[in-house]
Design a protein around this motif. Structure first.
Motif, short mmCIF file in Angstrom:
data_model
loop_
_atom_site.label_atom_id
_atom_site.label_comp_id
_atom_site.label_asym_id
_atom_site.label_seq_id
_atom_site.Cartn_x
_atom_site.Cartn_y
_atom_site.Cartn_z
N CYS A 46 26.42 39.51 17.48
CA CYS A 46 25.53 40.26 16.60
C CYS A 46 25.42 41.71 17.06
O CYS A 46 25.46 42.63 16.24
N CYS A 83 16.47 41.17 14.44
CA CYS A 83 17.47 40.56 13.55
C CYS A 83 16.91 40.31 12.16
O CYS A 83 17.59 40.55 11.15
N CYS A 138 21.72 34.80 14.65
CA CYS A 138 21.15 35.24 15.92
C CYS A 138 19.65 34.94 15.97
O CYS A 138 19.15 34.43 16.97
N CYS A 145 24.28 36.33 20.29
CA CYS A 145 23.63 37.64 20.44
C CYS A 145 24.67 38.74 20.71
O CYS A 145 24.54 39.85 20.18
N CYS A 202 19.65 42.95 20.71
CA CYS A 202 20.58 41.86 21.02
C CYS A 202 21.19 42.03 22.41
O CYS A 202 21.30 41.07 23.17
#
Length: 114
Positions: A83, A25, A51, A80, A102
């Motif tokens: 994302c 991320c 995230c 998550c 993720c």
């Protein structure tokens, strides 16, 4: 005697997935800032940052054995997944790698909840 070892293994698996998600991320958000159309990438950057932050918190709660880890874990799974969905829409390599990390984190967190 098997319970502590399997618990330790399960802890390590979720902690590893969380750490990989944090890194992916952070890298994705940074790479998005260098894309030509940054305005289009704003939702992705925001979710990347959210995230990474919830994964850091979840990682800490699980690592310290917090009584609140399960509550934070639910939020982590939700963010998550969002994302992964956002990053998965973009064709950039960094977004695809982030979406994959993720999704793996979501699965590890769900397995840890059980």
């Amino acid at each position: 005697m098997n319970q502590p070892n399997s618990s330790a293994t399960q802890n390590q698996q979720v902690l590893d997935a969380l750490a990989r998600c944090i890194a992916a991320c952070e890298m994705c958000a940074t790479a998005c800032l260098h894309e030509d159309d940054i305005k289009m990438m704003v939702p992705c950057i925001r979710l990347d940052r959210d995230c990474a932050d919830i994964c850091r918190l979840t990682h800490a709660f699980i690592a310290r054995g917090s009584d609140h880890a399960q509550h934070v874990l639910k939020e982590c799974i939700e963010i998550c997944q969002k994302c992964a969905d956002e990053c998965g829409q973009h064709q950039h390599e960094h977004c695809q790698q982030c979406a994959e990390a993720c999704r793996a984190c979501v699965e590890a967190c769900k397995a840890y909840q059980k």
